[in-house]
Design a protein around this motif. Structure first.
Motif, PDB file in Angstrom:
ATOM      1  N   ALA A 104       0.562  -1.669   0.350  1.00  0.00           N
ATOM      2  CA  ALA A 104       0.251   0.013   0.369  1.00  0.00           C
ATOM      3  C   ALA A 104       0.728   1.032   0.018  1.00  0.00           C
ATOM      4  CB  ALA A 104      -0.669  -0.152   0.864  1.00  0.00           C
ATOM      5  N   GLU A 105       1.830   1.053   0.577  1.00  0.00           N
ATOM      6  CA  GLU A 105       2.957   2.605   0.939  1.00  0.00           C
ATOM      7  C   GLU A 105       3.502   2.265  -0.027  1.00  0.00           C
ATOM      8  OE1 GLU A 105       3.402   4.274   2.784  1.00  0.00           O
ATOM      9  OE2 GLU A 105       3.211   3.921   4.952  1.00  0.00           O
ATOM     10  N   ARG A 106       3.488   1.826  -1.459  1.00  0.00           N
ATOM     11  CA  ARG A 106       4.133   1.754  -3.192  1.00  0.00           C
ATOM     12  C   ARG A 106       2.646   2.633  -3.419  1.00  0.00           C
ATOM     13  NH1 ARG A 106       6.507  -3.110  -1.647  1.00  0.00           N
ATOM     14  NH2 ARG A 106       5.055  -4.314  -2.895  1.00  0.00           N
ATOM     15  N   ASN A 107       1.661   2.496  -3.870  1.00  0.00           N
ATOM     16  CA  ASN A 107       0.742   2.613  -4.356  1.00  0.00           C
ATOM     17  C   ASN A 107       0.236   4.094  -4.068  1.00  0.00           C
ATOM     18  OD1 ASN A 107      -1.719   2.650  -2.985  1.00  0.00           O
ATOM     19  ND2 ASN A 107      -1.446   0.318  -3.009  1.00  0.00           N
ATOM     20  N   PRO A 108      -0.327   4.801  -4.847  1.00  0.00           N
ATOM     21  CA  PRO A 108      -0.657   6.123  -4.844  1.00  0.00           C
ATOM     22  C   PRO A 108      -2.009   6.180  -3.361  1.00  0.00           C
ATOM     23  CG  PRO A 108      -0.811   5.545  -7.129  1.00  0.00           C
ATOM     24  CD  PRO A 108      -0.841   4.364  -6.390  1.00  0.00           C
ATOM     25  N   ARG A 109      -2.197   5.195  -2.986  1.00  0.00           N
ATOM     26  CA  ARG A 109      -3.066   4.786  -2.371  1.00  0.00           C
ATOM     27  C   ARG A 109      -4.697   6.689  -2.688  1.00  0.00           C
ATOM     28  NH1 ARG A 109       1.352   5.075  -0.221  1.00  0.00           N
ATOM     29  NH2 ARG A 109       0.724   7.318   0.821  1.00  0.00           N
ATOM     30  N   LEU A 110      -4.752   6.504  -3.273  1.00  0.00           N
ATOM     31  CA  LEU A 110      -5.836   8.143  -3.868  1.00  0.00           C
ATOM     32  C   LEU A 110      -7.206   7.081  -3.441  1.00  0.00           C
ATOM     33  CD1 LEU A 110      -4.521   9.665  -6.398  1.00  0.00           C
ATOM     34  CD2 LEU A 110      -4.357  10.377  -4.381  1.00  0.00           C
ATOM     35  N   ILE A 157     -11.365  14.308  -4.380  1.00  0.00           N
ATOM     36  CA  ILE A 157     -10.230  13.085  -4.116  1.00  0.00           C
ATOM     37  C   ILE A 157      -8.933  12.757  -3.331  1.00  0.00           C
ATOM     38  CG2 ILE A 157      -8.394  12.009  -5.263  1.00  0.00           C
ATOM     39  CD1 ILE A 157      -9.912  11.330  -8.205  1.00  0.00           C
ATOM     40  N   VAL A 158      -8.573  12.260  -1.937  1.00  0.00           N
ATOM     41  CA  VAL A 158      -7.496  12.637  -1.096  1.00  0.00           C
ATOM     42  C   VAL A 158      -6.434  11.822  -1.479  1.00  0.00           C
ATOM     43  CG1 VAL A 158      -9.230  14.333   0.413  1.00  0.00           C
ATOM     44  CG2 VAL A 158      -9.192  12.011   0.177  1.00  0.00           C
ATOM     45  N   ARG A 159      -5.366  12.404  -0.625  1.00  0.00           N
ATOM     46  CA  ARG A 159      -4.358  10.705  -0.770  1.00  0.00           C
ATOM     47  C   ARG A 159      -4.229  10.344   0.944  1.00  0.00           C
ATOM     48  NH1 ARG A 159       2.180  10.507  -1.807  1.00  0.00           N
ATOM     49  NH2 ARG A 159       1.945   8.292  -2.285  1.00  0.00           N
ATOM     50  N   VAL A 160      -4.720   8.996   1.696  1.00  0.00           N
ATOM     51  CA  VAL A 160      -4.543   8.563   3.063  1.00  0.00           C
ATOM     52  C   VAL A 160      -3.203   7.499   3.098  1.00  0.00           C
ATOM     53  CG1 VAL A 160      -7.004   8.980   2.914  1.00  0.00           C
ATOM     54  CG2 VAL A 160      -5.726   6.778   2.236  1.00  0.00           C
ATOM     55  N   ASP A 161      -3.243   7.688   4.171  1.00  0.00           N
ATOM     56  CA  ASP A 161      -2.219   6.876   4.231  1.00  0.00           C
ATOM     57  C   ASP A 161      -2.583   5.220   3.823  1.00  0.00           C
ATOM     58  OD1 ASP A 161      -2.878   4.935   6.616  1.00  0.00           O
ATOM     59  OD2 ASP A 161      -3.671   7.366   7.328  1.00  0.00           O
ATOM     60  N   ALA A 162      -1.444   4.226   4.521  1.00  0.00           N
ATOM     61  CA  ALA A 162      -1.855   2.259   3.986  1.00  0.00           C
ATOM     62  C   ALA A 162      -2.600   1.784   4.647  1.00  0.00           C
ATOM     63  CB  ALA A 162      -0.450   2.234   4.203  1.00  0.00           C
ATOM     64  N   ARG A 163      -3.004   2.167   5.617  1.00  0.00           N
ATOM     65  CA  ARG A 163      -4.127   1.438   6.937  1.00  0.00           C
ATOM     66  C   ARG A 163      -4.801   2.663   6.560  1.00  0.00           C
ATOM     67  NH1 ARG A 163      -2.694  -1.117  11.142  1.00  0.00           N
ATOM     68  NH2 ARG A 163      -4.801  -0.168  12.465  1.00  0.00           N
ATOM     69  N   THR A 164      -5.348   3.664   5.916  1.00  0.00           N
ATOM     70  CA  THR A 164      -6.813   4.300   5.739  1.00  0.00           C
ATOM     71  C   THR A 164      -7.006   3.547   4.880  1.00  0.00           C
ATOM     72  OG1 THR A 164      -6.339   5.864   7.167  1.00  0.00           O
ATOM     73  CG2 THR A 164      -8.086   6.196   5.424  1.00  0.00           C
ATOM     74  N   TRP A 165      -6.173   3.872   3.690  1.00  0.00           N
ATOM     75  CA  TRP A 165      -6.453   2.714   2.770  1.00  0.00           C
ATOM     76  C   TRP A 165      -6.867   1.790   2.245  1.00  0.00           C
ATOM     77  CZ3 TRP A 165      -4.628  -0.605  -1.456  1.00  0.00           C
ATOM     78  CH2 TRP A 165      -5.366  -0.247  -2.701  1.00  0.00           C
ATOM     79  N   LEU A 166      -6.212   0.755   3.237  1.00  0.00           N
ATOM     80  CA  LEU A 166      -6.952  -0.326   3.067  1.00  0.00           C
ATOM     81  C   LEU A 166      -8.273  -0.990   3.657  1.00  0.00           C
ATOM     82  CD1 LEU A 166      -3.174  -1.910   4.048  1.00  0.00           C
ATOM     83  CD2 LEU A 166      -4.308  -2.568   2.026  1.00  0.00           C
ATOM     84  N   ALA A 167      -8.369  -0.229   5.391  1.00  0.00           N
ATOM     85  CA  ALA A 167      -9.510  -0.130   5.584  1.00  0.00           C
ATOM     86  C   ALA A 167     -10.884  -0.336   5.155  1.00  0.00           C
ATOM     87  CB  ALA A 167      -9.267   0.502   6.949  1.00  0.00           C
ATOM     88  N   ALA A 168     -10.198   1.085   4.001  1.00  0.00           N
ATOM     89  CA  ALA A 168     -11.575   1.851   2.728  1.00  0.00           C
ATOM     90  C   ALA A 168     -11.800   0.995   2.106  1.00  0.00           C
ATOM     91  CB  ALA A 168     -10.922   2.900   2.548  1.00  0.00           C
ATOM     92  N   LEU A 169     -11.465  -0.108   2.015  1.00  0.00           N
ATOM     93  CA  LEU A 169     -12.153  -1.564   0.652  1.00  0.00           C
ATOM     94  C   LEU A 169     -12.359  -2.075   1.122  1.00  0.00           C
ATOM     95  CD1 LEU A 169      -7.876  -2.374  -0.725  1.00  0.00           C
ATOM     96  CD2 LEU A 169      -9.038  -1.609  -1.539  1.00  0.00           C
ATOM     97  N   PRO A 170     -13.440  -3.213   0.063  1.00  0.00           N
ATOM     98  CA  PRO A 170     -14.614  -3.353   0.615  1.00  0.00           C
ATOM     99  C   PRO A 170     -14.237  -4.782   1.626  1.00  0.00           C
ATOM    100  CG  PRO A 170     -14.877  -2.755  -1.604  1.00  0.00           C
ATOM    101  CD  PRO A 170     -13.424  -2.458  -1.234  1.00  0.00           C
ATOM    102  N   ALA A 171     -14.969  -5.475   1.979  1.00  0.00           N
ATOM    103  CA  ALA A 171     -15.088  -6.307   2.894  1.00  0.00           C
ATOM    104  C   ALA A 171     -14.405  -7.976   3.221  1.00  0.00           C
ATOM    105  CB  ALA A 171     -15.629  -6.679   4.216  1.00  0.00           C
TER     106      ALA A 171
END
Length: 352
Positions: free
Chosen positions: A107-113, A219-233
């Motif tokens: 996740a750190e390597r991708n844009p996380r938008l 559109i916002v850029r977020v940290d890795a943990r927030t980005w992962l948590a935003a994905l569907p379960a």
């Protein structure tokens, strides 16, 4: 069609991104083409589509290399409301949620938008841990697809998009970029490379420029943990649990290691199903080859029966409703039933 034209078309149509015509890099294009031709890489393009998308090499389908170790409910943070926005869909991550180091590193390597506006949902995700990846958002009949690549692709993409006419300058999450609109009315936003990553966004559905401007502003850029948590379960469900559902009626080849499926990781249901059935199919092909070589007739019959029966596997029937991967799988399974197998199965099914 010449080899170079075939190469350009394959690259332009590839999933997760459309790398487009290899415009103005001259010698770079030729060197890359020669390398691909010398290694027969054109044969490695396999139809494994979601909504009939084309995949550039099997690795682009299954590599996600991330796993959610445990799932704990997250708490929603209201970032503010307006008559149009509603409650922000972006969540903060409860400290009890533990992501694996692989997931966080990828996740750190991708844009996380993310789109910080209610109603937008992630529907597709692929190439999560690769240099190229795709995430698709949907709200009603509108879709916004974000593809990311290594920064060196920027010259190709910009040159290709100039065919749509001169761009207009935009900013997305603080990144400068260029907006293009093609003759069909679809928009493309090409962001300038940042942190060695290029992001290209494209619309589908009924969009106006005003619609697009509103979404780009959200559109916002977020940290890795927030980005992962935003994905569907479903996408971040523990791999063992997801695999159990996929494999419910699928016979496993000898020595099959379900735990090794963890490197498929975070992906949508289509790509996860492709990754799992690829490994199962490759395992049974290896068993068929072993049995033939050793004169084990019972082993041969067992492998043939299993692969013939793959036409009834629930996971492949489900995938067949949205893409062509099962047709590829069944083509090779049927060859084995007939006692033959083309060498192209290695690339076609992604076997190691």
């Amino acid at each position: 069609m010449s080899a170079e034209e075939q190469f350009d078309r394959l690259v332009r149509d590839a999933d997760p991104g459309r790398l487009g015509v290899l415009g103005e890099l001259g010698g770079v294009k030729q060197d890359l083409l020669e390398e691909i031709l010398s290694e027969s890489k054109l044969d490695r393009v396999v139809e494994v589509p979601r909504r009939r998308l084309r995949v550039r090499g099997f690795a682009g389908v299954v590599a996600a290399a991330a796993v959610l170790v445990s799932v704990v409910p997250v708490s929603i943070v209201v970032r503010g409301q307006s008559e149009d926005r509603g409650v922000s869909p972006i969540a903060t991550v409860d400290p009890g949620v533990v992501f694996s180091p692989l997931a966080l590193a990828a996740a750190e390597r991708n844009p996380r938008l993310l789109i910080d506006r209610s109603g937008w949902k992630v529907t597709d995700l692929s190439g999560f841990a690769e240099e190229q990846g795709m995430i698709r958002f949907r709200r009603g009949e509108r879709e916004l697809e974000m593809n990311w690549y290594s920064a060196w692709v920027y010259t190709y993409r910009y040159s290709d998009r100039l065919a749509d006419g001169p761009p207009k300058s935009v900013r997305v999450a603080g990144w400068p970029g260029d907006l293009f609109q093609n003759l069909n009315g679809d928009f493309t936003v090409l962001l300038r490379p940042h942190d060695n990553v290029l992001v290209e966004m494209s619309t589908s559905g009924n969009w106006s420029r005003e619609d697009l401007d509103r979404v780009l502003a959200d559109i916002v850029r977020v940290d890795a943990r927030t980005w992962l948590a935003a994905l569907p379960a479903e996408m971040v469900m523990p791999v063992g649990e997801r695999a159990a559902k996929v494999l419910v009626d699928v016979p496993l080849p000898p020595g099959f290691d379900v735990a090794a499926l963890e490197d498929i990781g975070v992906s949508d249901s289509y790509h996860f199903g492709v990754g799992v059935t690829s490994r199962v199919g490759c395992g049974w092909i290896a068993e068929w080859q072993r049995a033939r070589a050793s004169g084990d007739e019972a082993g041969v019959r067992r492998a043939v029966d299993v692969l013939r029966g793959s036409h009834g596997w629930r996971v492949l029937r489900d995938l067949d409703r949205v893409g062509d991967w099962p047709e590829v799988f069944w083509e090779y399974a049927d060859e084995i039933s007939a006692g033959t197998l083309r060498p192209s199965y290695v690339q076609g099914l992604g076997c190691q």
